[in-house]
Enzyme design. Structure first.
Site, mmCIF file in Angstrom:
data_model
loop_
_atom_site.group_PDB
_atom_site.id
_atom_site.type_symbol
_atom_site.label_atom_id
_atom_site.label_comp_id
_atom_site.label_asym_id
_atom_site.label_seq_id
_atom_site.Cartn_x
_atom_site.Cartn_y
_atom_site.Cartn_z
ATOM 1 N N HIS A 255 -10.132 2.422 -0.709
ATOM 2 C CA HIS A 255 -10.366 1.984 0.673
ATOM 3 C C HIS A 255 -11.152 0.688 0.621
ATOM 4 O O HIS A 255 -12.199 0.541 1.247
ATOM 5 C CB HIS A 255 -11.091 3.064 1.476
ATOM 6 N N ASN B 209 -2.969 5.663 -7.096
ATOM 7 C CA ASN B 209 -2.982 4.712 -5.994
ATOM 8 C C ASN B 209 -3.029 3.303 -6.578
ATOM 9 O O ASN B 209 -3.564 3.102 -7.664
ATOM 10 C CB ASN B 209 -4.218 4.999 -5.125
ATOM 11 N N LYS C 153 -7.030 13.815 -6.820
ATOM 12 C CA LYS C 153 -6.452 12.492 -6.592
ATOM 13 C C LYS C 153 -7.566 11.495 -6.316
ATOM 14 O O LYS C 153 -8.635 11.874 -5.841
ATOM 15 C CB LYS C 153 -5.484 12.518 -5.405
ATOM 16 N N HIS D 63 0.820 -1.211 0.000
ATOM 17 C CA HIS D 63 0.000 0.000 0.000
ATOM 18 C C HIS D 63 0.856 1.263 0.000
ATOM 19 O O HIS D 63 0.498 2.257 -0.630
ATOM 20 C CB HIS D 63 -0.921 -0.008 1.224
#
EC number: 6.3.5.3
Length: 729
Positions: A100, A533, A96, A54
């Site tokens: 989750h 991400n 961005k 992560h």
């Protein structure tokens, strides 16, 4: 002797405690080499979160390097809290997307709420005021009670946080497939606006400058959240509920306003959100960017309860926290500001010239780590992929029942209207939303100007599984088309790569091929990647999700005046731009009839995307068009039905295509409505119909005719998801 009871360095090695934290044997040995000794408990925990998938992108970093990250408008690309892109007049847009996923699978409300809170703080840490939120969601099919529970919790969590903090949720997309059973995807995006001279960076520099902590007191929630997000979901995952953070939007609002005031102080050196890996990542990353060292005195950290150890403080992911570096001697100015906003704050350390990350508690050293290896030298794994031998034989769609297929697709949750869910979000708080969630990108006015920011978020799954390279191109092109559909000039994008375990050769190959396709599309469409991400290990009980890259893209509208009458009207003519072919691989029709992905695919012509896009954008801005709709899931017939139902207009259309092609998902197509009395001059635009003032939706081909009441279509389309969520076993 330490006041905290923790495993000794010998126990950590012999009992392999580091494995429970997520470090492999080889990674542990590398830590020992870096330190020149065995790490203690706190140091082991720090390396484990900083080197987690992560935080370190250790399996995906080689692919991310393919993406173009610079361009005419890019002011700040990957590496900071969010990307920054110029929009003229000394202003910039900041944006961005973050995932989750794992927390939302265990605790859907808090998982989603804290995902929203975290992405807001990323934008605020750059110094920008957020103007809107977006989300991309994936769930299993809604005939499963667990998936219903997850959907309800996630939507409630998104709305609960965004509504309370006062930021509108203006766009999103949701799809449903059994491959997401037990492993939902929750990707949250935030967009903000800032003046160039207010842009902040997450850096710690200037020997002797002070480190200030502000926000909620640190608790034990979210410990090892970054590590948890880097693992597969198993039956034991439920026991990791404490790894899910707890959000407080009211404190989030105070922190946002206080931060936006703090950035106006000249004495601010750097600022960063305490997100994944909490105080560990924010402080060590700031030191690395500043080429400095840090000494943190952990007894000064505000804590929720007594007895919290340095290990727990450093790994906690308590929400609503920021870390600042301020010029020495000016600390009180910031502390007074935070006190005014009723926020806990404290000076917890200072910048040093040692290039070491030193943590003490009552003068006892709990960590002494060189900064650069911790932040920048996580191992990078280049694995072997495996090209799959796809079955590319064609499925047979010649004998479909058009009416039956039409209604089955219309009420499938992936295609059905999402208004039942989006109505739980505040879409217009702040009063600058011009185009709300619906059929295309959202548009939000830049306050005090005649400009607006268009934003969209789009993901692909079945197409990427169908053919990863072409699917990667498609997801970028889809976002591009959605911005074109409101007349915006696409500027740049952010991405979230949601995949299964990269240790499986097939999935690693999906990463290789899909990111290659995405990079190619970014280059040709001139939409550089400025932030992003990666979320890997999205697997439940050994079953991977579909590879699901998600793209958030922003565009600029220099003058919003043309949007004043940008809505379809009775008498407008409908045109189809783009050829319709037999393209069913990865489509909703394929799923409905055959279930599995057959891997027949089309090749996307990116150069034609640019040509069509520029022509359509020009026609919109010249006032020729009243509406533009991209042809997406379900194909042309579904697109026409959604247009008719959404605006409550009758529609009469005649199209020279086959029955199956009514549901083909050939890429690069638009349906446009031309204002009465206007003439459209776009190559290969075919007139296909007219909008009427009747309640009749009628589409005719050489082989069939569909004639239904618009009101009936609207009722089915808008009511499908609510019906799924209220149906009992």
């Amino acid at each position: 002797m330490s006041k905290f009871i923790e495993p000794s360095v010998e126990e950590i090695k012999l009992e392999k405690v580091y494995q429970d934290m997520g470090l492999s044997d080889q990674e542990y040995e590398k830590v020992c080499d870096i330190l020149g000794r065995q790490p203690n408990f706190t140091e082991t925990g720090i390396f484990s979160v900083m080197w987690s998938e992560h935080c370190s992108y250790k399996h995906s970093k080689p692919f991310l390097k393919q993406f173009p990250t610079s361009g005419e408008h890019v002011l700040m690309g990957p590496g900071e809290g969010a990307g920054v892109v110029d929009i003229g007049d000394n202003q910039a847009v900041v944006f961005k997307v973050e995932s989750h996923n794992h927390p939302s699978a265990i605790e859907p409300y808090q998982g989603a709420a804290t995902g929203v809170g975290g992405i807001i703080r990323d934008i605020v840490s750059i110094g920008a005021r957020p103007i809107n939120l977006l989300n991309s969601l994936r769930f299993g099919e809604l005939d499963n009670k667990q998936n219903q529970r997850l959907l309800k919790g996630v939507v409630k969590g998104i709305g609960g946080y965004g509504n309370c903090i006062g930021i509108p949720t203006t766009a999103g997309e949701i799809e449903f497939d059994e491959r997401y059973d037990g492993n939902p995807l929750v990707n949250a995006m935030c967009v903000g606006v800032i003046n160039h001279d207010m842009i902040q960076k997450g850096t710690a520099k200037g020997v002797g400058n002070s480190v200030i902590y502000v926000g909620l007191k640190t608790g034990r929630d979210g410990i090892h959240g970054a590590t948890f997000a880097s693992e597969e979901l198993t039956e034991e995952s439920e026991s990791k509920r404490p790894s899910v953070q707890i959000g407080d939007p009211f404190v989030g609002k105070k922190l946002m306003e206080a931060t936006l005031e703090a950035i106006t102080f000249d004495e601010l050196v750097g600022i960063q959100d305490m997100g994944a890996a909490g105080l560990t990542s924010s402080s060590s990353e700031m030191a690395a960017k500043g080429g400095s060292g840090l000494h943190l005195r952990l007894e000064q950290v505000p804590t929720r309860e007594p007895g919290i150890s340095p290990y727990e403080m450093m790994l906690s992911e308590t929400q609503e926290r920021m870390l600042l570096v301020v010029e020495k001697g000016n600390e009180q100015k910031f502390l007074d500001l935070f006190d005014k906003h009723e926020l806990d704050s404290a000076v917890i350390g200072e910048v040093t010239d040692t290039n070491r990350f030193v943590l003490t508690y009552d003068d006892e050293v709990y960590a002494d780590i060189p900064v650069e290896p911790l932040a920048d030298e996580a191992p990078v794994y280049i694995l072997e992929g495996e090209e799959k031998d796809y079955n590319t034989s064609k499925n047979d769609y010649t004998h479909i029942d058009v009416k039956d297929t039409f209604f089955k697709l219309l009420k499938h949750p992936t295609i059905a209207s999402k208004h039942y869910l989006y109505d739980q979000y505040d879409q217009q708080v702040g009063a600058n939303t011009i185009i709300k969630p619906g059929l295309q990108a959202s548009v939000v006015r830049v306050e005090g100007t005649n400009k607006a920011i268009a934003s969209t978020i789009d993901g692909e799954a079945r197409y990427v599984y169908n053919n990863p390279y072409e699917g990667g191109k498609m997801v970028v092109a889809e976002a591009y088309r959605n911005l074109i559909a409101v007349g915006a000039t696409p500027l740049a994008m952010t991405d979230c790569l949601n995949y299964g375990s990269p240790e499986k050769k097939e999935i690693y190959q999906q990463l290789i091929d899909s990111t290659k396709g995405m990079a190619e599309a970014c280059d040709i469409l001139k939409t550089p990647v400025v932030s992003g991400n990666v979320s890997l290990y999205n697997e439940t009980k050994g079953t991977s999700i579909f590879p699901t890259p998600v793209v958030g893209m922003v565009g600029l509208i220099e003058n919003v005046n043309y949007l004043n009458d940008f809505e379809p009207q009775v008498g407008d003519k409908l045109y189809l731009i783009g050829d319709t072919k037999d393209d069913f691989g990865g489509s909703q029709l394929e799923k409905l009839i055959y279930g599995k992905v057959n891997h027949e695919f089309e090749s996307l012509d990116l150069s034609s995307e640019v040509e069509k896009g520029e022509s359509i954008k020009t026609a919109i801005r010249e006032g020729l068009l009243s509406h533009v709709q991209t042809v997406g899931k379900g194909g042309l017939l579904i697109t026409l039905a959604k247009l008719s139902a959404h605006y409550g207009l009758g529609l009469k259309s005649s199209i020279d295509i086959t029955n199956a092609q009514l549901f083909s998902e050939t890429q690069g197509r638009y349906v446009v409505s031309v204002k009465s009395g206007k003439t459209l001059n776009i190559d290969n635009a075919i007139e296909i119909g007219l909008l009427t003032d009747s309640d009749n939706f009628k589409v005719t081909t050489p082989y069939t005719e569909i004639s239904e009441n618009v009101s009936d279509i609207k009722q089915i389309w808008e009511g499908a998801i609510a019906q799924c969520l209220t149906t009992q076993d």
